[in-house]
Design a protein around this motif. Sequence first.
Motif, PDB file in Angstrom:
ATOM      1  N   UNK A  67     -41.805 -15.860 116.322  1.00 10.21           N
ATOM      2  CA  UNK A  67     -41.880 -16.924 115.927  1.00 10.21           C
ATOM      3  C   UNK A  67     -41.542 -17.967 114.618  1.00 10.21           C
ATOM      4  N   UNK A  68     -40.544 -17.504 113.687  1.00  6.43           N
ATOM      5  CA  UNK A  68     -39.670 -18.029 112.754  1.00  6.43           C
ATOM      6  C   UNK A  68     -38.905 -18.566 113.572  1.00  6.43           C
ATOM      7  N   UNK A  69     -38.145 -17.515 114.287  1.00 11.95           N
ATOM      8  CA  UNK A  69     -36.964 -18.330 114.829  1.00 11.95           C
ATOM      9  C   UNK A  69     -36.796 -19.746 115.899  1.00 11.95           C
ATOM     10  N   UNK A  77     -48.038 -19.581 112.740  1.00 11.72           N
ATOM     11  CA  UNK A  77     -48.489 -18.511 114.004  1.00 11.72           C
ATOM     12  C   UNK A  77     -49.339 -17.922 113.776  1.00 11.72           C
ATOM     13  N   UNK A  78     -50.621 -18.084 114.125  1.00 12.60           N
ATOM     14  CA  UNK A  78     -51.513 -16.019 113.565  1.00 12.60           C
ATOM     15  C   UNK A  78     -51.449 -15.672 115.655  1.00 12.60           C
ATOM     16  N   UNK A  79     -51.639 -14.047 115.085  1.00 11.70           N
ATOM     17  CA  UNK A  79     -51.888 -12.672 116.257  1.00 11.70           C
ATOM     18  C   UNK A  79     -53.004 -13.123 116.422  1.00 11.70           C
ATOM     19  N   UNK A 108     -49.586 -21.643 122.521  1.00 12.01           N
ATOM     20  CA  UNK A 108     -49.593 -20.551 121.702  1.00 12.01           C
ATOM     21  C   UNK A 108     -47.960 -20.213 122.859  1.00 12.01           C
ATOM     22  N   UNK A 109     -47.471 -19.307 121.637  1.00  9.55           N
ATOM     23  CA  UNK A 109     -46.319 -17.792 122.692  1.00  9.55           C
ATOM     24  C   UNK A 109     -46.724 -16.741 122.925  1.00  9.55           C
ATOM     25  N   UNK A 110     -46.320 -16.471 123.864  1.00  7.59           N
ATOM     26  CA  UNK A 110     -46.142 -14.689 124.202  1.00  7.59           C
ATOM     27  C   UNK A 110     -44.687 -14.499 123.663  1.00  7.59           C
ATOM     28  N   UNK A 111     -44.697 -12.458 123.106  1.00  6.95           N
ATOM     29  CA  UNK A 111     -43.724 -11.685 122.827  1.00  6.95           C
ATOM     30  C   UNK A 111     -43.891 -10.791 123.696  1.00  6.95           C
ATOM     31  N   UNK A 112     -42.864 -10.015 123.859  1.00  2.00           N
ATOM     32  CA  UNK A 112     -42.737  -8.680 124.787  1.00  2.00           C
ATOM     33  C   UNK A 112     -41.642  -8.291 123.538  1.00  2.00           C
ATOM     34  N   UNK A 128     -49.319 -12.097 121.960  1.00  2.00           N
ATOM     35  CA  UNK A 128     -49.598 -13.366 121.843  1.00  2.00           C
ATOM     36  C   UNK A 128     -50.550 -14.842 120.525  1.00  2.00           C
ATOM     37  N   UNK A 129     -49.143 -15.359 120.334  1.00  2.00           N
ATOM     38  CA  UNK A 129     -49.306 -15.417 119.040  1.00  2.00           C
ATOM     39  C   UNK A 129     -49.905 -17.280 119.481  1.00  2.00           C
TER      40      UNK A 129
END
Length: 136
Positions: A67-69, A77-79, A108-112, A128-129
């Motif tokens: 997310x920082x990138x 952001x928050x998880x 929102x964003x989803x990260x694997x 999810x953030x």
Amino acid sequence: MLDAIAAGTTPIPAFVARLSLQVVAMEWSAGSVAVNFRIPDDLCVEPNVAFGGHVSSIHDQAAGFVMYSLLKDDQMFVTTRLNVRYLAVTRPGDVCAEAELDAMNGRSADVRVSLKQAGKVTSESFVTEAIRKAMT
């Protein structure tokens, strides 16, 4: 900021020190990170078995670096979801968290994330953030 974290030149937040989430090494590009951590022996629930809560914290930290990138300076952001699948025992010592953006919209964003140790994936997660305007 990620360059400073990877170089060890940024102050370590209290939660990072308390949870032993210090970065050993990191490579990153927009939407992707590979972060090396070292799990200390004192975070084992059994001899040579890392505490699952610590493992999940590594997943959350790696997703945060993704997310920082990506985010602008006026965003935070928050998880909101952290779903970890444990595939094998994670041992104390060196691990590498590889995290990649899966999807992102304005809210929102989803990260694997995959956690690897000695070349073997020991756990995977879907994080999810929620994306918000930064507080001033």
